[in-house]
Motif scaffolding. Structure first.
Motif, PDB file in Angstrom:
ATOM      1  N   SER A  82       0.814  -1.221   0.000  1.00 62.83           N
ATOM      2  CA  SER A  82       0.000   0.000   0.000  1.00 62.83           C
ATOM      3  C   SER A  82       0.844   1.266   0.000  1.00 62.83           C
ATOM      4  N   ASP A  83       2.124   1.145   0.316  1.00 64.72           N
ATOM      5  CA  ASP A  83       3.017   2.308   0.369  1.00 64.72           C
ATOM      6  C   ASP A  83       4.177   2.060  -0.596  1.00 64.72           C
ATOM      7  N   TYR A  84       4.165   2.756  -1.734  1.00 64.65           N
ATOM      8  CA  TYR A  84       5.184   2.579  -2.762  1.00 64.65           C
ATOM      9  C   TYR A  84       5.961   3.879  -2.944  1.00 64.65           C
ATOM     10  N   SER A  85       7.273   3.749  -3.044  1.00 63.52           N
ATOM     11  CA  SER A  85       8.136   4.882  -3.386  1.00 63.52           C
ATOM     12  C   SER A  85       9.265   4.381  -4.271  1.00 63.52           C
ATOM     13  N   SER A  86       9.810   5.279  -5.042  1.00 64.29           N
ATOM     14  CA  SER A  86      11.063   4.999  -5.748  1.00 64.29           C
ATOM     15  C   SER A  86      11.992   6.180  -5.488  1.00 64.29           C
ATOM     16  N   ILE A  87      13.269   5.893  -5.524  1.00 61.78           N
ATOM     17  CA  ILE A  87      14.285   6.909  -5.258  1.00 61.78           C
ATOM     18  C   ILE A  87      15.211   6.975  -6.455  1.00 61.78           C
ATOM     19  N   ASP A  88      15.337   8.162  -7.040  1.00 61.93           N
ATOM     20  CA  ASP A  88      16.169   8.308  -8.231  1.00 61.93           C
ATOM     21  C   ASP A  88      16.497   9.778  -8.423  1.00 61.93           C
ATOM     22  N   ILE A  89      17.697  10.048  -8.844  1.00 65.48           N
ATOM     23  CA  ILE A  89      18.103  11.430  -9.092  1.00 65.48           C
ATOM     24  C   ILE A  89      17.320  12.036 -10.258  1.00 65.48           C
ATOM     25  N   ASN A  90      16.776  11.190 -11.149  1.00 64.97           N
ATOM     26  CA  ASN A  90      16.107  11.712 -12.343  1.00 64.97           C
ATOM     27  C   ASN A  90      14.693  12.229 -12.089  1.00 64.97           C
ATOM     28  N   ASN A  91      14.115  11.920 -10.923  1.00 67.74           N
ATOM     29  CA  ASN A  91      12.788  12.416 -10.549  1.00 67.74           C
ATOM     30  C   ASN A  91      11.698  11.946 -11.514  1.00 67.74           C
ATOM     31  N   GLU A  92      11.934  10.860 -12.243  1.00 67.40           N
ATOM     32  CA  GLU A  92      10.930  10.337 -13.171  1.00 67.40           C
ATOM     33  C   GLU A  92       9.926   9.449 -12.443  1.00 67.40           C
ATOM     34  N   LEU A  93       8.736   9.325 -13.026  1.00 68.48           N
ATOM     35  CA  LEU A  93       7.670   8.460 -12.529  1.00 68.48           C
ATOM     36  C   LEU A  93       7.367   8.709 -11.055  1.00 68.48           C
ATOM     37  N   GLY A  94       7.473   9.955 -10.633  1.00 68.37           N
ATOM     38  CA  GLY A  94       7.142  10.320  -9.254  1.00 68.37           C
ATOM     39  C   GLY A  94       8.175   9.930  -8.220  1.00 68.37           C
ATOM     40  N   SER A  95       9.384   9.638  -8.649  1.00 66.36           N
ATOM     41  CA  SER A  95      10.413   9.211  -7.699  1.00 66.36           C
ATOM     42  C   SER A  95      10.828  10.361  -6.780  1.00 66.36           C
ATOM     43  N   ILE A  96      11.324   9.974  -5.609  1.00 68.66           N
ATOM     44  CA  ILE A  96      11.908  10.921  -4.670  1.00 68.66           C
ATOM     45  C   ILE A  96      13.288  11.262  -5.219  1.00 68.66           C
ATOM     46  N   GLN A  97      13.538  12.533  -5.450  1.00 66.41           N
ATOM     47  CA  GLN A  97      14.792  12.933  -6.093  1.00 66.41           C
ATOM     48  C   GLN A  97      15.914  13.019  -5.067  1.00 66.41           C
ATOM     49  N   ILE A  98      16.798  12.021  -5.131  1.00 67.42           N
ATOM     50  CA  ILE A  98      17.941  11.938  -4.225  1.00 67.42           C
ATOM     51  C   ILE A  98      19.151  11.463  -5.023  1.00 67.42           C
ATOM     52  N   ASP A  99      20.277  12.110  -4.809  1.00 61.19           N
ATOM     53  CA  ASP A  99      21.535  11.664  -5.404  1.00 61.19           C
ATOM     54  C   ASP A  99      22.174  10.679  -4.434  1.00 61.19           C
ATOM     55  N   LEU A 100      22.154   9.414  -4.778  1.00 60.26           N
ATOM     56  CA  LEU A 100      22.648   8.366  -3.890  1.00 60.26           C
ATOM     57  C   LEU A 100      24.166   8.300  -3.819  1.00 60.26           C
ATOM     58  N   ASN A 101      24.865   9.194  -4.515  1.00 57.93           N
ATOM     59  CA  ASN A 101      26.307   9.321  -4.349  1.00 57.93           C
ATOM     60  C   ASN A 101      26.656   9.981  -3.023  1.00 57.93           C
ATOM     61  N   HIS A 102      25.687  10.657  -2.415  1.00 58.44           N
ATOM     62  CA  HIS A 102      25.921  11.422  -1.188  1.00 58.44           C
ATOM     63  C   HIS A 102      25.172  10.790  -0.019  1.00 58.44           C
ATOM     64  N   GLU A 103      25.637  11.069   1.179  1.00 59.61           N
ATOM     65  CA  GLU A 103      25.012  10.534   2.379  1.00 59.61           C
ATOM     66  C   GLU A 103      23.539  10.918   2.441  1.00 59.61           C
ATOM     67  N   LEU A 104      22.692   9.940   2.694  1.00 55.51           N
ATOM     68  CA  LEU A 104      21.269  10.178   2.860  1.00 55.51           C
ATOM     69  C   LEU A 104      21.043  10.751   4.251  1.00 55.51           C
ATOM     70  N   LYS A 105      20.474  11.938   4.293  1.00 54.03           N
ATOM     71  CA  LYS A 105      20.278  12.614   5.579  1.00 54.03           C
ATOM     72  C   LYS A 105      18.804  12.832   5.915  1.00 54.03           C
TER      73      LYS A 105
END
Length: 181
Positions: A82-105
């Motif tokens: 029921s809770d879906y997310s995606s994480i991607d620097i490209n911000n496509e398809l509603g993803s959470i925009q995060i650069d995974l090269n850097h520490e997640l804070k």
């Protein structure tokens, strides 16, 4: 990046084996798409006992490999998440925009997801160590990490071998439910 037929079969098998029982949240590393046609998905649904009448809600599924493509979000919903997310620097398809090269804070994401998947995304992050640290941060205790990576002929910075993935599991005291190479 996307879920091909083999990855979909593995996910459906895990569901049918009860590995997703009581799990509600999933995060995909990378804005994942469905990489096959509606007829293939219908066959998978019929084989695994899912309701194939739900397939009409998949927008753009028969566009693959052209744009726009179908997000994998509905596939996870049909499996009970029921809770879906995606994480991607490209911000496509509603993803959470995060650069995974850097520490997640972003502490709102820490220990949030029952399942975290990597279907061909982490090898595109140059700082691979930081990327997998982020995967561990967002995963709940006793959660599942599902990794499906190309082992040769890939298109990222890295190719992972069995020892690398087993080393991640050993270093973090994880159990391996299944491994194939």
């Amino acid at each position: 990046m996307g879920i091909g037929i083999a990855a979909a079969q593995i996910l459906l098998e895990l569901k049918n084996l009860g590995k997703f029982k009581d799990l509600k949240s999933v995060a995909e590393i990378g804005s994942q798409e469905i990489h096959f046609k509606k007829k293939d998905l219908e066959d998978l649904y019929l084989q695994s006992g899912l309701d194939s009448s739900k397939l009409d809600k998949y927008e753009n599924i028969d566009n693959w490999p052209k744009q726009p493509r179908a997000s994998s979000k509905k596939f996870y919903e049909d499996m009970g998440f029921s809770d879906y997310s995606s994480i991607d620097i490209n911000n496509e398809l509603g993803s959470i925009q995060i650069d995974l090269n850097h520490e997640l804070k972003d502490e709102k994401l820490f220990n949030k997801f029952d399942v975290v998947t990597d279907f061909g995304s982490c090898e595109h992050v140059f700082n691979i160590s930081e990327c997998y640290k982020s995967v561990h941060k967002i995963l709940k205790v006793n959660g599942l990490i599902i990794i499906i990576q190309a082992v040769r002929g890939g298109n990222g910075y890295f190719l992972f071998d069995k020892a690398f993935l087993e080393g991640i599991a050993a270093a973090n005291n994880y159990d391996i439910l299944h491994s194939s190479y």
